[in-house]
Design an enzyme around this catalytic site. Sequence first.
Site, PDB file in Angstrom:
ATOM      1  N   ASP A   1      29.246  50.892  29.018  1.00  0.00           N
ATOM      2  CA  ASP A   1      30.344  51.163  30.033  1.00  0.00           C
ATOM      3  C   ASP A   1      30.945  49.578  29.824  1.00  0.00           C
ATOM      4  O   ASP A   1      30.247  48.680  30.566  1.00  0.00           O
ATOM      5  CB  ASP A   1      29.831  51.443  31.519  1.00  0.00           C
ATOM      6  CG  ASP A   1      31.016  51.862  32.213  1.00  0.00           C
ATOM      7  OD1 ASP A   1      32.023  51.183  32.021  1.00  0.00           O
ATOM      8  OD2 ASP A   1      30.995  52.661  33.244  1.00  0.00           O
TER       9      ASP A   1
ATOM     10  N   PHE B   1      27.468  50.509  38.366  1.00  0.00           N
ATOM     11  CA  PHE B   1      28.546  50.860  39.668  1.00  0.00           C
ATOM     12  C   PHE B   1      28.006  52.545  39.911  1.00  0.00           C
ATOM     13  O   PHE B   1      27.662  53.184  39.168  1.00  0.00           O
ATOM     14  CB  PHE B   1      29.682  50.917  38.889  1.00  0.00           C
ATOM     15  CG  PHE B   1      30.961  51.264  39.628  1.00  0.00           C
ATOM     16  CD1 PHE B   1      31.381  50.030  40.653  1.00  0.00           C
ATOM     17  CD2 PHE B   1      31.672  52.507  39.807  1.00  0.00           C
ATOM     18  CE1 PHE B   1      32.565  50.435  41.477  1.00  0.00           C
ATOM     19  CE2 PHE B   1      32.463  52.575  40.621  1.00  0.00           C
ATOM     20  CZ  PHE B   1      33.045  51.675  41.617  1.00  0.00           C
TER      21      PHE B   1
ATOM     22  N   ARG C   1      34.878  38.687  46.123  1.00  0.00           N
ATOM     23  CA  ARG C   1      35.004  38.833  44.749  1.00  0.00           C
ATOM     24  C   ARG C   1      36.227  38.374  44.363  1.00  0.00           C
ATOM     25  O   ARG C   1      37.262  38.579  44.779  1.00  0.00           O
ATOM     26  CB  ARG C   1      34.541  40.236  44.538  1.00  0.00           C
ATOM     27  CG  ARG C   1      34.479  40.542  43.180  1.00  0.00           C
ATOM     28  CD  ARG C   1      33.971  42.083  42.846  1.00  0.00           C
ATOM     29  NE  ARG C   1      35.067  42.893  42.967  1.00  0.00           N
ATOM     30  CZ  ARG C   1      35.247  44.118  42.553  1.00  0.00           C
ATOM     31  NH1 ARG C   1      34.228  44.395  41.482  1.00  0.00           N
ATOM     32  NH2 ARG C   1      36.166  44.983  42.920  1.00  0.00           N
TER      33      ARG C   1
ATOM     34  N   TYR D   1      42.893  50.330  33.838  1.00  0.00           N
ATOM     35  CA  TYR D   1      43.616  49.809  34.807  1.00  0.00           C
ATOM     36  C   TYR D   1      42.983  48.671  35.426  1.00  0.00           C
ATOM     37  O   TYR D   1      43.732  48.090  36.451  1.00  0.00           O
ATOM     38  CB  TYR D   1      43.596  50.964  36.158  1.00  0.00           C
ATOM     39  CG  TYR D   1      42.126  51.493  36.454  1.00  0.00           C
ATOM     40  CD1 TYR D   1      41.451  50.768  37.431  1.00  0.00           C
ATOM     41  CD2 TYR D   1      41.812  52.760  36.072  1.00  0.00           C
ATOM     42  CE1 TYR D   1      40.212  51.290  37.813  1.00  0.00           C
ATOM     43  CE2 TYR D   1      40.436  53.268  36.554  1.00  0.00           C
ATOM     44  CZ  TYR D   1      39.835  52.452  37.329  1.00  0.00           C
ATOM     45  OH  TYR D   1      38.540  53.066  37.726  1.00  0.00           O
ATOM     46  N   LYS D   2      41.886  47.906  35.033  1.00  0.00           N
ATOM     47  CA  LYS D   2      41.343  46.848  35.505  1.00  0.00           C
ATOM     48  C   LYS D   2      42.079  45.703  34.619  1.00  0.00           C
ATOM     49  O   LYS D   2      43.332  45.444  34.807  1.00  0.00           O
ATOM     50  CB  LYS D   2      39.762  46.923  35.352  1.00  0.00           C
ATOM     51  CG  LYS D   2      39.210  47.836  36.542  1.00  0.00           C
ATOM     52  CD  LYS D   2      37.773  48.138  36.264  1.00  0.00           C
ATOM     53  CE  LYS D   2      37.245  48.946  37.294  1.00  0.00           C
ATOM     54  NZ  LYS D   2      35.915  49.437  37.305  1.00  0.00           N
TER      55      LYS D   2
HETATM   56  C1  LIG Z   1      35.608  50.836  37.907  1.00  0.00           C
HETATM   57  C2  LIG Z   1      34.439  51.382  37.223  1.00  0.00           C
HETATM   58  C3  LIG Z   1      34.494  52.790  37.406  1.00  0.00           C
HETATM   59  C4  LIG Z   1      35.578  53.705  38.063  1.00  0.00           C
HETATM   60  O1  LIG Z   1      35.401  55.002  37.702  1.00  0.00           O
HETATM   61  P1  LIG Z   1      36.857  55.944  37.729  1.00  0.00           P
HETATM   62  O2  LIG Z   1      36.323  57.341  37.269  1.00  0.00           O
HETATM   63  O3  LIG Z   1      37.910  55.092  36.997  1.00  0.00           O
HETATM   64  O4  LIG Z   1      37.202  55.903  39.341  1.00  0.00           O
HETATM   65  C5  LIG Z   1      33.278  53.318  36.835  1.00  0.00           C
HETATM   66  N1  LIG Z   1      32.435  52.619  36.290  1.00  0.00           N
HETATM   67  C6  LIG Z   1      32.238  51.149  36.401  1.00  0.00           C
HETATM   68  C7  LIG Z   1      31.319  50.498  35.815  1.00  0.00           C
HETATM   69  C8  LIG Z   1      33.243  50.783  36.957  1.00  0.00           C
HETATM   70  O5  LIG Z   1      33.327  49.449  37.152  1.00  0.00           O
END
Ligand SMILES: *Cc1c(COP(=O)(O)O)cnc(C)c1O
Length: 398
Positions: free
Chosen positions: A184, A113, A357, A209-210
């Site tokens: 992660d 990401f 998705r 939050y996911k």
């Molecule tokens: C959703 C997600 C994020 C989001 O980061 P925030 O700081 O919460 O906006 C970061 N890394 C990955 C791999 C994600 O899937």
Amino acid sequence: MTDFAKTRAMFDIPEGMIYLNGNSLGPMPIAAPDAIKRFLHDEWRTELVRGWNTKNWFMQTNTLGDRVGRLIGAKPGFTVVGDTLSIKVFQAVAAGLELVPDRKIILSDNGNFPTDLYMVEGLMKLRNAGYELLTPDPEAMMDQINDQVAVVMVTEVDYRTGRKHDMSALITKAHSVGAIVVWDMAHSLGAIPVDVTSTDADFAIGCTYKYINGGPGAPAFIYVSPRLIDDAEPVLSGWFAHEAPFAFDIDFRPMPGKIDRMRIGTPSLSAFSLLDAALDVWDHVDIFELQEKSVELSNAFIAKVEARCPGVTLASPRDPYARGSHVSFEFEHGYSCMQALIDQGVIGDFRAPNIMRFGITPLFINMDDIERATQIFEQILSDKTWQKPQFQNRSRVT
Ligand SMILES: *Cc1c(COP(=O)(O)O)cnc(C)c1O
């Protein structure tokens, strides 16, 4: 046995909506409004500043951390919540680099990401010490783990395709060459079984939050292995990480040997009240049973889409144990087609350039939803509903 009809009844999802986006933002638990009201009325309003002691506000980073820790196989005392995942990426990678000071390579992959990569870019600029970030294809990552690598930063489940890394194998290889792994779990926590203890993980981070359903902007978490807790440097050295925050010493002394050293500053306690309510749902869930249900629903979803939706091709691994809990399809007109689906109450999302998705989240999605969603998908394609002008304009957030 996990009762999925019971967990479904624990969420407040608008009538008629099929919510296939719990991988991006989980839905609201029914208990959430009362939880935040209780926080407002019985804590903030009545206790005011006394709440730091009387309502345990000061240690909720840790008590909630342990509740999340239970879901990742962590021993109590090694997980804290707070801040955002981007911040936790920075914190964990920075601490990892300090543990292997003579090496300059950070290894990730080009499916990660972007914010994870951006945060590392910023960290490298700040350090200005000759660090290099490598981003090979995900499949090539394992081969690039060698004794030059300081930190392997890996997001287990690909946010677009759901492709899953073999964390146990990556950690074993990294440890054999003396490298540190930052795991992660953004798309893993609450989606698939993860275990930081049996895999001997170094650092784990993620958001709530996911799949955890803690609400928009819910706190992130960080786990540090008991092996590393004495030495992991709290690079973002805020007062909540201090050995004695209320000594108001002008020099920073990290809390020795405790996860408290990964705290930073005053957390959002209203967000904590929502996370606490969301975690109550997980007391009723066996993650292995959840994965089995996810596999059953996802396989059915894929089979129905492939049978009913010509021109739409699977972008996720076909082996269900090689994916997380979302499935993706490539479609030339993916963006407008997703807008047409959303218009009919089937909520998924779109990731450029052409990925549609769908989060398959058994806590609140069942086989009837899968059937109905794929019927609507089929209809949109056969009627070419996606061609309507109102589905062509891109919103700021896709
Ligand atoms: C959703 C997600 C994020 C989001 O980061 P925030 O700081 O919460 O906006 C970061 N890394 C990955 C791999 C994600 O899937």
